[in-house]
Design an enzyme around this catalytic site. Structure first.
Site, short mmCIF file in Angstrom:
data_model
loop_
_atom_site.label_atom_id
_atom_site.label_comp_id
_atom_site.label_asym_id
_atom_site.label_seq_id
_atom_site.Cartn_x
_atom_site.Cartn_y
_atom_site.Cartn_z
N LYS A 18 0.85 -1.20 0.00
CA LYS A 18 0.00 0.00 0.00
C LYS A 18 0.88 1.24 0.00
O LYS A 18 2.01 1.24 0.48
CB LYS A 18 -0.96 0.03 1.19
N ASP A 148 -2.94 -1.16 9.47
CA ASP A 148 -3.04 -1.22 8.00
C ASP A 148 -3.59 -2.55 7.49
O ASP A 148 -3.81 -2.70 6.30
CB ASP A 148 -1.63 -1.12 7.37
O1 C5P Z 1 -0.96 -0.64 14.14
P1 C5P Z 1 0.47 -0.91 13.87
O2 C5P Z 1 0.96 -2.16 14.54
O3 C5P Z 1 0.83 -0.88 12.44
O4 C5P Z 1 1.26 0.28 14.54
C1 C5P Z 1 2.63 0.25 14.80
C2 C5P Z 1 2.99 1.46 15.63
O5 C5P Z 1 2.86 2.65 14.85
C3 C5P Z 1 2.10 1.69 16.82
O6 C5P Z 1 2.56 0.96 17.94
C4 C5P Z 1 2.24 3.18 17.05
O7 C5P Z 1 3.46 3.49 17.68
C5 C5P Z 1 2.34 3.71 15.62
N1 C5P Z 1 1.04 4.12 15.08
C6 C5P Z 1 0.46 5.29 15.55
N2 C5P Z 1 -0.75 5.70 15.06
C7 C5P Z 1 -1.37 4.98 14.10
C8 C5P Z 1 -0.80 3.81 13.60
C9 C5P Z 1 0.42 3.40 14.11
O8 C5P Z 1 1.03 5.96 16.42
N3 C5P Z 1 -2.55 5.41 13.63
#
Ligand code: C5P
Length: 309
Positions: A18, A148
Site C-alpha cells: 500500500k 493497516d
Molecule cells: O498498528 P500498527 O501495529 O501498524 O502500529 C505500529 C505502531 O505505529 C504503533 O505501535 C504506534 O506506535 C504507531 N502508530 C500510531 N498511530 C497509528 C498507527 C500506528 O502511532 N494510527
C-alpha cells in the site's frame, strides 16, 4: 494432524503493497495511536503466501533480490504466525500449517509489507479450513493485528480513519503509474510517529482531511493528483533521514510529477504521467546511483486467492 493417507492441502494468497496518497495525522491519542484521515492505494508489488496443512508448523521465506531476508522476523513474532495464532484462537479451529512467504514488498519500508502478509494469512487460513468467516470477522481480526491490515484485505483505493483500521472503499477508475525507491535500511514506524509528536507538539486532534485529493482522484488527471498528494509523516521521516529529501528532489527533476515519502517511509514513491514516463524516471534515478527502482501501478485488488496447480 494429517494422516498418512491424506494429501496435504495448500492455499496461496496474494496481497499488495500500500501507499498513502493522503496521510493526515492528528495529535497522539491516550492509547498511544494517532488519529488518521488517510487515503490508501494498493499497488502492484506483492507478497504471496502459501499455507499448507501439514503436521509440523514451519515458516519458509523467499525474497526478491532487493530484500535482505535477515530483515524479516522468522520466529513467533512473524506477523503471519501471529495472524495464525489469532484466527485459531478466535475460531477454535485446529490445524498445524506450514507458512511460506514469497516477498517482493520492501520490509519496514512504509508499504505495509507485514500487513499484507497478515491479511493474506488470515484469508488463506479461512479458505484452507473452509471456515467461510464473514468479512466483518476477518476485518476485526485484521485490525487486531495492525492498523493497516484491514486495508490489505480490502485493497483498491480506500479512505482510512480511526487509527487507519476503519476502511471505506473509494471509487477510483484511474490507472496511476508509480515509481518506488526502497531504502537499504528500514525506518521504524513508532519512531517516525514519535518524531512527528516532537516536531508538531501542537498538532490538532482532528487530522487534515483529503478533500482536494478526492476531487483529483475522481478527475483522473495525474497532474491534478500529483498536486494534492499529502503526507504528515514526510517531515519527520526526512528529518530522521535527510537523504530522502534529496531523493524526492532528484526524482522530480528526472520527470516525476511529484515524489513523496510512502507512509512512515523510508520508501519514496513518485507519481508519473504514464508507463513511459515511469520508465524515464527509473532510468534517471538508476543513472543517479539508485540500484533498486521499481515500477508499480494502482489501484490493484486486496488479498485474493491464487490458482493452485
Ligand atoms: O498498528 P500498527 O501495529 O501498524 O502500529 C505500529 C505502531 O505505529 C504503533 O505501535 C504506534 O506506535 C504507531 N502508530 C500510531 N498511530 C497509528 C498507527 C500506528 O502511532 N494510527
Amino acid at each position: 494432524m494429517v494422516t498418512r493417507h491424506e494429501v496435504p492441502r495448500s492455499v496461496s494468497v496474494r496481497a499488495a503493497a500500500k501507499i498513502n496518497l493522503h496521510l493526515g495525522v492528528g495529535a497522539v491519542r491516550e492509547d498511544g495511536f494517532h488519529p488518521l484521515d488517510t487515503v490508501y492505494q494498493a499497488i502492484s508489488l506483492y507478497d504471496d503466501i502459501t499455507l499448507t496443512s501439514v503436521g509440523v508448523a514451519s515458516l519458509g521465506l523467499q525474497c526478491a533480490d532487493y530484500i535482505d531476508p535477515a530483515d524479516v522476523p522468522l520466529g513467533a513474532d512473524n506477523i503471519g504466525f501471529r495472524a495464525l495464532e489469532r484466527v485459531r484462537a478466535r475460531t477454535g479451529s485446529p490445524g498445524v500449517e506450514k507458512l511460506e512467504i514469497l516477498k517482493s514488498i520492501p520490509v519496514a519500508g512504509g508499504m505495509a509489507g507485514g500487513s499484507a502478509d497478515a491479511a493474506a494469512t488470515l484469508l488463506a487460513y479461512d479458505r484452507l479450513h473452509d471456515l467461510a468467516l464473514p468479512d466483518e470477522v476477518l476485518l476485526e481480526l485484521a485490525a487486531e493485528l495492525g492498523s493497516d491490515v484491514p486495508f490489505s484485505l480490502v485493497g483498491g483505493t480506500a479512505r482510512g480513519r480511526g487509527r487507519g483500521e476503519l476502511v471505506q472503499p473509494l471509487d477510483d477508475s484511474g490507472t496511476w503509474w508509480w515509481v518506488a525507491v526502497p531504502s537499504d535500511v528500514g525506518l521504524s514506524t513508532p519512531e517516525v510517529y514519535r518524531h512527528f509528536d516532537m516536531l508538531f507538539p501542537n498538532a490538532l486532534t482532528e487530522p487534515t482531511g483529503p478533500d482536494s485529493l478526492l476531487i483529483a482522484l475522481a478527475g483522473g488527471e495525474p497532474l491534478q493528483l500529483a498536486r494534492t498528494l499529502y503526507n504528515d509523516l514526510q517531515a519527520p521521516a526526512i528529518d530522521l533521514r535527510p537523504e530522502l529529501g534529496t531523493l524526492i528532489d532528484r526524482g522530480e527533476s528526472e520527470g516525476a510529477l511529484r515524489g513523496i515519502v510512502s507512509g512512515s517511509g523510508p520508501t519514496c514513491i513518485f507519481l508519473c504521467d504514464s508507463l513511459g514516463g515511469a520508465h524515464a524516471v527509473v532510468a534517471g534515478l538508476r543513472g543517479a546511483g539508485h540500484d533498486v527502482v521499481l515500477i508499480a501501478n494502482g489501484p490493484v485488488a486486496g488479498a485474493h486467492l491464487l490458482e493452485h496447480p
